[in-house]
Every structure is written in C-alpha cells, then in structure tokens.
Design a protein around this motif. Structure first.
Motif, PDB file in Angstrom:
ATOM      1  N   LEU A 185       0.844  -1.198   0.000  1.00 10.14           N
ATOM      2  CA  LEU A 185       0.000   0.000   0.000  1.00 10.14           C
ATOM      3  C   LEU A 185       0.879   1.248   0.000  1.00 10.14           C
ATOM      4  O   LEU A 185       1.485   1.595   1.003  1.00 10.14           O
ATOM      5  N   SER A 186       0.944   1.901  -1.145  1.00  7.91           N
ATOM      6  CA  SER A 186       1.702   3.141  -1.261  1.00  7.91           C
ATOM      7  C   SER A 186       0.746   4.304  -1.031  1.00  7.91           C
ATOM      8  O   SER A 186      -0.281   4.419  -1.716  1.00  7.91           O
ATOM      9  N   SER A 187       1.065   5.144  -0.062  1.00 13.24           N
ATOM     10  CA  SER A 187       0.108   6.172   0.319  1.00 13.24           C
ATOM     11  C   SER A 187       0.795   7.327   1.022  1.00 13.24           C
ATOM     12  O   SER A 187       1.884   7.183   1.562  1.00 13.24           O
ATOM     13  N   HIS A 188       0.124   8.486   1.014  1.00  9.97           N
ATOM     14  CA  HIS A 188       0.512   9.550   1.930  1.00  9.97           C
ATOM     15  C   HIS A 188      -0.591   9.793   2.944  1.00  9.97           C
ATOM     16  O   HIS A 188      -0.521  10.733   3.729  1.00  9.97           O
ATOM     17  N   GLN A 189      -1.626   8.927   2.950  1.00  8.69           N
ATOM     18  CA  GLN A 189      -2.701   8.999   3.929  1.00  8.69           C
ATOM     19  C   GLN A 189      -2.247   8.246   5.186  1.00  8.69           C
ATOM     20  O   GLN A 189      -2.364   7.028   5.285  1.00  8.69           O
ATOM     21  N   LEU A 190      -1.725   8.997   6.141  1.00 11.03           N
ATOM     22  CA  LEU A 190      -1.083   8.356   7.282  1.00 11.03           C
ATOM     23  C   LEU A 190      -2.079   7.597   8.162  1.00 11.03           C
ATOM     24  O   LEU A 190      -1.765   6.520   8.670  1.00 11.03           O
ATOM     25  N   THR A 191      -3.264   8.138   8.342  1.00  9.67           N
ATOM     26  CA  THR A 191      -4.248   7.435   9.171  1.00  9.67           C
ATOM     27  C   THR A 191      -4.663   6.123   8.524  1.00  9.67           C
ATOM     28  O   THR A 191      -4.918   5.136   9.216  1.00  9.67           O
ATOM     29  N   GLU A 192      -4.721   6.094   7.214  1.00 13.52           N
ATOM     30  CA  GLU A 192      -5.062   4.880   6.481  1.00 13.52           C
ATOM     31  C   GLU A 192      -3.998   3.803   6.709  1.00 13.52           C
ATOM     32  O   GLU A 192      -4.319   2.650   7.030  1.00 13.52           O
ATOM     33  N   VAL A 193      -2.751   4.180   6.560  1.00  6.68           N
ATOM     34  CA  VAL A 193      -1.651   3.236   6.755  1.00  6.68           C
ATOM     35  C   VAL A 193      -1.611   2.758   8.200  1.00  6.68           C
ATOM     36  O   VAL A 193      -1.428   1.564   8.484  1.00  6.68           O
ATOM     37  N   GLU A 194      -1.797   3.683   9.120  1.00  5.88           N
ATOM     38  CA  GLU A 194      -1.764   3.349  10.541  1.00  5.88           C
ATOM     39  C   GLU A 194      -2.859   2.349  10.893  1.00  5.88           C
ATOM     40  O   GLU A 194      -2.678   1.487  11.750  1.00  5.88           O
TER      41      GLU A 194
END
Length: 301
Positions: A185-194
């Motif tokens: 999962l490549s993302s800059h949505q930190l809450t999503e990754v967390e």
C-alpha cells in the motif's frame, strides 16, 4: 509460495543526473500488509513502476514471488494493481469492465466481487465515461480485491473516496490479509496506513530511511508526558530520555520521553502524583520527524 511477495536488492533508478530511487533493499512476505510512505516526489511511484516491470532499473533488481519483475507476463499473473489515476474504457459499462478485467486477470471470485460492488455502492450499469474520479477508483478497487492474485499493489488507492468508502476499503484490506494475500500500500494517507498496515517503510528523497512495525516505529520516537502533583514536583531534568521539560505554574510537569521509561516512572512514583497522561505519537508525527516542514531533500520522482 516460499519466496517473499516482493524482494528488491540495491534497486535504483536514475534519470540523467536525477536519482529517483537509490539502492532500495526491501522484503515483503506473503500475507503482510506493508505501508509505503512518502510525500509526492519521494520515489514511491518509481518503485511501483519498477515492481510492475513498466520501467527498467538502472541498477539492482526486483522480484515478485521469486520471479524477476521485468518478466511482466509471469509476474503479472501473481498480482493485482490499482493505479493512482484510474482510466477506464469510456464506452463499456462498469459491469463489462469488471468482467473484462476478470477474464484477463489471474482469477476472480465473482461472488465476492458482487458483494464488493454492493459495499462500495457502485452503479455498474453506467458507462465508464460517466464515472467520477471516486467511482473510477471503486471499479479498480473492486476488481483488485476480487482477484485471487497473491499480491495486491495499491498506489494511492483511496483518492477520491469519501470517508464511508474509505472504511470499506480498510475492511477489504483486512479481508485480503485474512486470505493470505500480501498488500503493498503506497500512500501519503497516514491514518489509512496506521489503521491497516503490519509494517511501514518510509521513503525520503529516493532512499528508504526506516522499516518497522507501526507500534515499534512509534516507540522509536518521543512520547508526550504530562503529570500533575498535589505536592512539589520532582526534578526530572537529569533523567535519561527526558526532553523539553516545562514547569507551568499550575502544579504540572510537561515533557517528552524517549527510550525506556523506568527511571522516570520511578521518580514519579516517589512524588505526590495526582495524575499522569502519556500520549504516543501518531504516525503523522513520526513521519514529520523525518521530514520536518521542508519535505524530502533533493529531487526524486
């Protein structure tokens, strides 16, 4: 499969004098949800294009379940992909597009696909040209999650989705992991990754600066502590790990703590403490510790 879902060694990509990715060493095992973090320009998209075999590395190599990523025909039988910008066949309906993708992909669970269509509130009767950005994203997500490919590569997958659909996305990721699929999962949505990832890698200026479990990554950084006292506050300034100690005039101590908390807790236990509040950093705060406000140093793509 015994080989990891993704493995790279000294993977690099240069465009003239610009280094977009610099000596990436990474391993993602089967069944893991791996978050790949970095702002625009950090090298995330370059990494994904290399994993998909869309561009050739300048040096180093990447493999998908032990197969060279540049062998696109073989590697793509083992993965599903959601790009950051989804383009659809304009005259085909959503249902026709999903069926076409199912017929050309590595195997699709059509019953699960139909369930996902309902969960993502996707009207598959409309032609692709009428879909909004969010609905194009939903088509790609439904197709990817319904596939039985052992690896899913998702590039900024929730762009254009509303919060309710983001919740369905997270649920689908958890279900994919439960089936043993690896998710990159490549993302800059930190809450999503967390919320969904087992481990996180942070990319800065084309270089990998950290790989760790989310919980461990937080522990590498400072914890905010606030203590209130009924009597005199103890002197903690000499204790290891105490930083930015502040003594407001309201009977409180505020400070940041790094490393083991044993000495600090012992000192607090010996004082007349009426309350202690400790707050771990969010992933966003950890991320900003690496980047600050200036973003990644140097150019990358």
């Amino acid at each position: 499969m015994d080989a990891p879902a993704i493995r790279t060694r000294r993977l690099s990509k240069r465009y003239g004098r610009t280094t977009a990715l610099d000596a990436l060493d990474l391993e993602v095992p089967a069944g893991e949800v791996f978050g790949f973090l970095g702002p625009n320009g950090a090298g995330k998209s370059t990494t994904i294009r290399l994993l998909l075999g869309l561009i050739r590395p300048s040096t180093g190599w990447a493999s998908i379940f032990g197969h060279d990523a540049s062998d696109v025909a073989r590697a793509h039988r083992l993965l599903g992909h959601v790009p950051a910008d989804v383009a659809l066949w304009p005259r085909l309906t959503g249902a026709e597009i999903l069926e076409l993708l199912a017929s050309t992909g590595p195997g699709t669970d059509r019953r699960y696909r139909d369930e996902l269509v309902e969960r993502f509130a996707l009207d598959v009767s409309k032609p692709g040209r009428t879909y909004s950005t969010g609905n194009r994203q939903k088509v790609a997500l439904v197709a990817a999650f319904a596939t039985r490919a052992p690896l899913l590569i998702l590039d900024e997958p929730t762009s254009g989705l509303d919060p309710l659909m983001e919740r369905e996305f997270r649920r689908a990721v958890v279900e994919a992991r439960g089936r043993g699929q690896a998710v990159f999962l490549s993302s800059h949505q930190l809450t999503e990754v967390e919320a969904v990832c087992d481990r996180v890698g942070i990319l800065r200026g084309g270089r990998l600066v950290e790989v760790a479990a989310v919980a461990r990554l937080r522990r590498l950084h400072r914890t905010e502590v606030e203590a209130t006292f009924t009597g005199p506050a103890p002197d903690l300034s000499h204790l290891p790990g105490v930083q930015d100690l502040r003594r407001p005039d309201d009977g409180r101590l505020r400070f940041f703590l790094t490393g083991p908390p044993v000495e600090v807790l012992r000192a607090l236990a010996a004082a007349d403490v009426s309350g202690v509040r400790m707050r771990d950093p969010t992933l966003e705060e950890v991320f900003l510790d690496y980047y600050g406000d200036a973003g990644p140093p140097g150019p990358a793509r």
